[in-house]
Design a protein around this motif. Structure first.
Motif, PDB file in Angstrom:
ATOM      1  N   GLU A   3     -20.706 -64.921 -16.915  1.00  0.00           N
ATOM      2  CA  GLU A   3     -19.630 -63.963 -16.632  1.00  0.00           C
ATOM      3  C   GLU A   3     -19.589 -63.642 -15.142  1.00  0.00           C
ATOM      4  O   GLU A   3     -18.515 -63.573 -14.532  1.00  0.00           O
ATOM      5  N   ARG A   4     -20.742 -63.446 -14.570  1.00  0.00           N
ATOM      6  CA  ARG A   4     -20.814 -63.151 -13.135  1.00  0.00           C
ATOM      7  C   ARG A   4     -20.269 -64.319 -12.320  1.00  0.00           C
ATOM      8  O   ARG A   4     -19.537 -64.128 -11.341  1.00  0.00           O
ATOM      9  N   ARG A   7     -16.533 -64.391 -12.590  1.00  0.00           N
ATOM     10  CA  ARG A   7     -15.962 -63.292 -11.827  1.00  0.00           C
ATOM     11  C   ARG A   7     -15.975 -63.616 -10.343  1.00  0.00           C
ATOM     12  O   ARG A   7     -15.005 -63.372  -9.619  1.00  0.00           O
ATOM     13  N   ARG A  10     -13.253 -66.038  -9.345  1.00  0.00           N
ATOM     14  CA  ARG A  10     -11.907 -65.454  -9.308  1.00  0.00           C
ATOM     15  C   ARG A  10     -11.639 -64.655  -8.037  1.00  0.00           C
ATOM     16  O   ARG A  10     -10.493 -64.368  -7.712  1.00  0.00           O
TER      17      ARG A  10
END
Length: 94
Positions: A3-4, A7, A10
């Motif tokens: 997830e990191r 993120r 992005r």
């Protein structure tokens, strides 16, 4: 961790070079965590083995003590029997 990573990907304003460095650092931290966990697991195993050995030593020491006492009693009994036999032989020879 993924997830990191997603993120970070992005975030357009962070230069690609810095993202690469951050990803490397995250991977390194993950590897270090895995190593630390493995070391902790090995330490726990060593502690358990040490405790088991301590218990075995105490048990064996107790058994050794019991065997020593039993052997001392057997020796006393044999000495008594030998003395009694010697006294009998002396009585027969007199």
């Amino acid at each position: 961790m993924s997830e990191r990573v997603e993120r970070l990907k992005r975030l357009a304003y962070i230069p690609q070079k810095e993202i690469g460095w951050l990803l490397e650092q995250a991977e390194l931290a993950d590897k270090q965590r895995a190593i630390i966990e493995e070391h902790q697991r090995q330490q726990d195993i060593a502690v358990n083995q040490f405790r088991q050995v301590q218990q075995d030593i105490r048990r064996l020491s107790g058994e050794s003590s019991r065997y020593k006492k039993a052997l001392q009693q057997v020796i006393k009994n044999l000495q008594f029997t030998i003395r009694a036999a010697e006294n009998e032989l002396e009585g027969e020879n007199s």
